[in-house]
Motif scaffolding. Structure first.
Motif, short mmCIF file in Angstrom:
data_model
loop_
_atom_site.label_atom_id
_atom_site.label_comp_id
_atom_site.label_asym_id
_atom_site.label_seq_id
_atom_site.Cartn_x
_atom_site.Cartn_y
_atom_site.Cartn_z
N ALA A 62 0.83 -1.20 0.00
CA ALA A 62 0.00 0.00 0.00
C ALA A 62 0.87 1.25 0.00
O ALA A 62 0.58 2.23 -0.69
CB ALA A 62 -0.93 0.00 1.21
N GLU A 63 1.95 1.22 0.77
CA GLU A 63 2.83 2.38 0.84
C GLU A 63 3.49 2.67 -0.51
O GLU A 63 3.57 3.82 -0.95
CB GLU A 63 3.91 2.17 1.90
N SER A 64 3.97 1.62 -1.19
CA SER A 64 4.62 1.83 -2.48
C SER A 64 3.63 2.32 -3.52
O SER A 64 3.96 3.17 -4.36
CB SER A 64 5.30 0.55 -2.95
N ILE A 65 2.40 1.82 -3.46
CA ILE A 65 1.36 2.27 -4.39
C ILE A 65 1.05 3.74 -4.15
O ILE A 65 1.00 4.55 -5.08
CB ILE A 65 0.08 1.43 -4.22
N ARG A 66 0.86 4.09 -2.89
CA ARG A 66 0.50 5.47 -2.53
C ARG A 66 1.61 6.45 -2.92
O ARG A 66 1.34 7.54 -3.47
CB ARG A 66 0.19 5.56 -1.04
N THR A 67 2.85 6.06 -2.69
CA THR A 67 3.98 6.93 -3.02
C THR A 67 4.07 7.14 -4.53
O THR A 67 4.24 8.28 -5.01
CB THR A 67 5.29 6.31 -2.51
N TYR A 68 3.94 6.07 -5.29
CA TYR A 68 4.03 6.17 -6.76
C TYR A 68 2.87 7.00 -7.32
O TYR A 68 3.07 7.89 -8.16
CB TYR A 68 4.02 4.78 -7.38
N GLU A 69 1.67 6.73 -6.84
CA GLU A 69 0.50 7.43 -7.38
C GLU A 69 0.54 8.92 -7.03
O GLU A 69 0.14 9.76 -7.85
CB GLU A 69 -0.78 6.78 -6.87
N THR A 70 1.00 9.25 -5.84
CA THR A 70 1.11 10.67 -5.46
C THR A 70 2.02 11.41 -6.43
O THR A 70 1.68 12.49 -6.92
CB THR A 70 1.64 10.81 -4.03
N ALA A 71 3.16 10.83 -6.72
CA ALA A 71 4.14 11.50 -7.57
C ALA A 71 3.75 11.52 -9.03
O ALA A 71 4.05 12.48 -9.74
CB ALA A 71 5.50 10.80 -7.41
N THR A 72 3.07 10.48 -9.49
CA THR A 72 2.82 10.32 -10.93
C THR A 72 1.38 10.63 -11.32
O THR A 72 1.14 11.36 -12.28
CB THR A 72 3.17 8.89 -11.37
N TYR A 73 0.43 10.10 -10.60
CA TYR A 73 -0.97 10.28 -10.97
C TYR A 73 -1.52 11.64 -10.55
O TYR A 73 -2.34 12.23 -11.26
CB TYR A 73 -1.84 9.19 -10.34
N TYR A 74 -1.08 12.12 -9.37
CA TYR A 74 -1.72 13.28 -8.77
C TYR A 74 -0.80 14.48 -8.57
O TYR A 74 -1.09 15.35 -7.76
CB TYR A 74 -2.35 12.86 -7.43
N ALA A 75 0.28 14.52 -9.33
CA ALA A 75 1.18 15.68 -9.37
C ALA A 75 1.63 16.13 -7.98
O ALA A 75 1.72 17.32 -7.69
CB ALA A 75 0.48 16.84 -10.10
N GLY A 76 1.89 15.15 -7.10
CA GLY A 76 2.41 15.45 -5.78
C GLY A 76 1.38 15.83 -4.73
O GLY A 76 1.74 16.15 -3.59
N ARG A 77 0.08 15.77 -5.09
CA ARG A 77 -0.97 16.18 -4.15
C ARG A 77 -1.87 14.99 -3.83
O ARG A 77 -2.65 14.55 -4.69
CB ARG A 77 -1.79 17.33 -4.74
N TRP A 78 -1.77 14.49 -2.62
CA TRP A 78 -2.59 13.35 -2.21
C TRP A 78 -3.87 13.82 -1.53
O TRP A 78 -3.86 14.77 -0.76
CB TRP A 78 -1.82 12.44 -1.25
N GLU A 79 -4.99 13.17 -1.83
CA GLU A 79 -6.27 13.47 -1.19
C GLU A 79 -6.88 12.17 -0.67
O GLU A 79 -6.71 11.11 -1.31
CB GLU A 79 -7.22 14.15 -2.17
N PRO A 80 -7.58 12.20 0.44
CA PRO A 80 -8.17 10.98 1.01
C PRO A 80 -9.09 10.24 0.03
O PRO A 80 -9.23 9.02 0.13
CB PRO A 80 -8.95 11.50 2.22
N ARG A 81 -9.70 10.95 -0.91
CA ARG A 81 -10.62 10.29 -1.84
C ARG A 81 -9.91 9.32 -2.79
O ARG A 81 -10.57 8.52 -3.46
CB ARG A 81 -11.41 11.33 -2.65
N TYR A 82 -8.59 9.37 -2.84
CA TYR A 82 -7.84 8.42 -3.66
C TYR A 82 -7.58 7.10 -2.93
O TYR A 82 -7.18 6.11 -3.54
CB TYR A 82 -6.49 9.00 -4.09
N GLU A 83 -7.79 7.09 -1.63
CA GLU A 83 -7.42 5.95 -0.81
C GLU A 83 -8.13 4.64 -1.20
O GLU A 83 -7.52 3.57 -1.12
CB GLU A 83 -7.66 6.26 0.67
N PRO A 84 -9.41 4.66 -1.62
CA PRO A 84 -10.03 3.39 -2.01
C PRO A 84 -9.28 2.64 -3.09
O PRO A 84 -9.24 1.41 -3.10
CB PRO A 84 -11.42 3.82 -2.51
N TRP A 85 -8.64 3.39 -4.00
CA TRP A 85 -7.95 2.73 -5.10
C TRP A 85 -6.63 2.13 -4.64
O TRP A 85 -6.16 1.14 -5.21
CB TRP A 85 -7.74 3.73 -6.24
N VAL A 86 -6.04 2.70 -3.60
CA VAL A 86 -4.86 2.09 -2.99
C VAL A 86 -5.26 0.76 -2.35
O VAL A 86 -4.61 -0.28 -2.53
CB VAL A 86 -4.22 3.01 -1.94
#
Length: 342
Positions: free
Chosen positions: A197-221
């Motif tokens: 989960a940590e590696s997914i969240r780190t990658y998605e934050t940097a690549t999918y969401y331009a460095g901005r994480w929001e709680p609404r993305y958590e279900p996909w993690v």
């Protein structure tokens, strides 16, 4: 247009994943995402391919006031049919029937241990599904790896596609030709087994969401991490390895001039996706994944293509900016670009 919320039952199951500040254990889902709820009823298409019985899960969501048109949504490598939730609600609200399959090897569909994954094969599987549903000349929308698949689908069946929409597709450049070293399927497999989960969240934050994480993305993690940690994790990781090999070895960029259907290209400008680039030498890595330039080059190469840019989005503008994305998508479907040829 308002933001469409995730269905409550779907959200309650999906949010079982560990999120920042939570101590809950990560759920473990079955190899076909058993235990993870989708926001719409899941149907299954059973067929035989490469001498084996397979099942393709899919969503088929019909509008209350149909306009007679159908949109097919093709997910990316780390995505599923469910991740199109906002787009499905917006499109059906505008009168479109929406079909969103999980491709073989992904999500709620079969995970064959011996399968020659090619974009042509996945396109043929999708074509067979649409034939079973009696759908003719749909709009084909593909994101990421699904964008590569959508391009191949349009190349294979040009007379059966009303319009092509690609959202931050991969395959806009040939990574191997630019210096990405060869990566064996066994090495891909070893990497996939280490997914957390940590590696997914780190990658998605940097690549999918331009460095901005929001709680609404958590279900996909939780969806991905649970799939990769469940009782069928070896089968999931093996198919994932085969799929990564397909993506890297079948760039579609060389065939863009042959696309002969009206095309929209949506590009988040802060995307930096280049699969396997962490394995490339630093001087090669620095040249990969420059989507502002790649998007413009793709739009120039595809006859008559229209480019729509999202300045603040990364790899997944449909998820980071759903309101703006859905509005642009529906407007683009109502006024498709010309299909002129060069």
């Amino acid at each position: 247009m308002h933001r469409f919320a995730l269905a409550p039952a779907f959200l309650s199951v999906a949010l079982g994943a560990t999120s920042p500040g939570r101590a809950d254990p990560l759920p473990a889902y079955g190899p076909e995402l058993e235990g993870f709820a989708y926001p719409f009823p899941v149907e299954r298409f059973t067929f035989t391919s490469q001498r084996q019985p397979l099942q393709m899960a899919y969503l088929d969501v019909k509008p209350e006031q149909p306009n007679g048109r159908t949109v097919v949504l093709l997910h990316g490598k780390n995505f599923c049919a469910a991740t199109w939730d906002s787009q499905i609600r917006a499109l059906t609200g505008a009168g479109y029937r929406v079909v969103a399959p999980d491709q073989i090897g992904f999500c709620k569909s079969s995970k064959p241990s011996a399968y020659q994954f090619t974009f042509r094969q996945l396109a043929e599987n999708t074509h067979a599904l649409l034939g079973k549903l009696g759908i003719e000349r749909p709009v084909i929308v593909g994101h990421s790896t699904g964008g590569m698949l959508a391009a191949h689908y349009a190349l294979l069946y040009p007379k059966e596609v009303a319009q092509l929409v690609m959202v931050n597709p991969v395959g806009l450049e040939d990574w191997s030709a630019k210096g990405l070293p060869p990566i064996s399927i066994d090495r891909w497999y070893e990497r996939e087994l280490k997914t957390t989960a940590e590696s997914i969240r780190t990658y998605e934050t940097a690549t999918y969401y331009a460095g901005r994480w929001e709680p609404r993305y958590e279900p996909w993690v939780g969806m991905l991490a649970g799939l990769n940690s469940g009782p069928g994790k070896e089968a999931v990781a093996w198919d994932s390895a085969l799929l990564y090999d397909m993506i890297v070895t079948e760039p579609v960029v060389y065939r863009f001039p042959q696309i002969a259907v009206p095309t929209l290209l949506f590009i988040g400008q802060k995307d930096n996706t280049a699969i396997g680039k962490d394995l490339a030498p630093p001087e090669v890595r620095a040249t990969l994944g420059h989507y502002p330039e790649l998007g413009k080059a793709a739009a120039k190469a595809i006859p008559g293509a229209k480019l729509i840019e999202f300045p603040d989005s990364g790899h997944a503008p449909q998820m980071s900016e759903p309101e703006a994305f859905n509005k642009a998508l529906i407007e683009g479907l109502e006024t498709p670009p010309s299909s002129r040829t060069k």
